[in-house]
Design an enzyme around this catalytic site. Sequence first.
Site, PDB file in Angstrom:
ATOM      1  N   THR A  95       0.982  -1.220  -0.232  1.00  0.00           N
ATOM      2  CA  THR A  95      -0.041  -0.029   0.104  1.00  0.00           C
ATOM      3  C   THR A  95       0.834   1.124  -0.013  1.00  0.00           C
ATOM      4  OG1 THR A  95      -1.502  -1.252   1.257  1.00  0.00           O
ATOM      5  CG2 THR A  95      -1.827   1.198   1.301  1.00  0.00           C
ATOM      6  N   LYS A 170      -7.632   1.392  -2.506  1.00  0.00           N
ATOM      7  CA  LYS A 170      -7.240   1.048  -1.026  1.00  0.00           C
ATOM      8  C   LYS A 170      -6.952   2.220   0.069  1.00  0.00           C
ATOM      9  CE  LYS A 170      -4.706  -1.074   1.976  1.00  0.00           C
ATOM     10  NZ  LYS A 170      -4.942  -2.533   2.588  1.00  0.00           N
ATOM     11  N   LYS A 238       1.049   5.049   8.097  1.00  0.00           N
ATOM     12  CA  LYS A 238       1.522   5.166   6.736  1.00  0.00           C
ATOM     13  C   LYS A 238      -0.029   5.508   5.702  1.00  0.00           C
ATOM     14  CE  LYS A 238       2.729   1.200   4.542  1.00  0.00           C
ATOM     15  NZ  LYS A 238       1.594   0.881   3.781  1.00  0.00           N
TER      16      LYS A 238
END
Length: 293
Positions: A95, A170, A238
């Site tokens: 990701t 995502k 993150k």
Amino acid sequence: MRVGFIGLGIMGSAMAMRIHMAGFPLIVYNRTRSKTEPFAKQGIPVADSPREVAEKSDVVIDMVTDAPDVEQVLFGPNGVVYGAHPGLIVIDMSTNSPEYARSFAERLAKYGVEFLDAPVTGGDKGAREGTLTIMVGGKYEVFQRVKPVLEAMGKTIVYAGDVGSGQMLKLLNQIVVGINMLAVAEAMALARKAGIDMEKLYTVLSTGAANSFTVQYYMPKMMKGDYEPGFRAAHLRKDLKYVVEVANKLNVPLPGTALTLQLYNALVARGLGEKGTQALLKLYYELMGHNEQ
Ligand code: NAP
């Protein structure tokens, strides 16, 4: 189709094993060599570098941590591009962000390499069971070519659109994942102080309108004080950082995500970044003045 897999962490090791079990010829690489042992034991070749993986594969999948790590395995010393050959396809399943995906695609094109961004959701459980949901950005015909490999790892494969749109989907998913954890931790924190039995809370949350993967999979761990990852808190931080970056660019206020990000910043600052995302509950207990379990 020969598949090369780079990054055998919690997710990558399980995903690579699914590819092997589906019968694709596989070669693997991991920076820390010891994590390749279960593969070597099964007779799966272990490469010395991402370059060697690329030389010996038609499709290279990477499942590393963040964009600088993808950068390292693709373009760093002995990186994938040095083993590039005509027809090679790279799929980044970690990701990061739509912007990075577009830049990786552009730079790989200079070496004649096709690129898809294909991040996943479904947790370590989904990776082990081959039931991940996979969101794919890039050229449709390239996606069609590698779909059988993706199907070895996932149950639901969504073609999102142009390169970068897998990462965008995502990031949207991570808004819900992050805020879900916040909600579960908050309910558990108040339940503890209010003297409510956690088993009863679990029964209610997991059968009614509040039900979610977070409730079903992570809440039982939280009830046992099991904070091992799963999904590292630093990784969710993150992801939320990328969400906020995109939202800032588009002038979209996301107060819930921003708040969740701040709490995960606190978690990382407390030295809990390598714990699972469910360690957010520890932070709540600390805020309540409880010295946890
Ligand atoms: P992890 O267990 O921490 O594994 C990370 C892997 O990346 C390790 O194999 C690590 O190698 C490798 N790596 C990191 N930096 C590298 C570098 N600079 N060069 C070479 N290799 C490098 O993480 P994970 O949980 O598998 O997550 C991987 C990705 O999937 C992340 O982007 C995460 O956000 C995403 N994701 C995770 C989950 C989940 O539930 N865990 C779910 C969906 C998506 P070493 O062994 O040498 O450290």
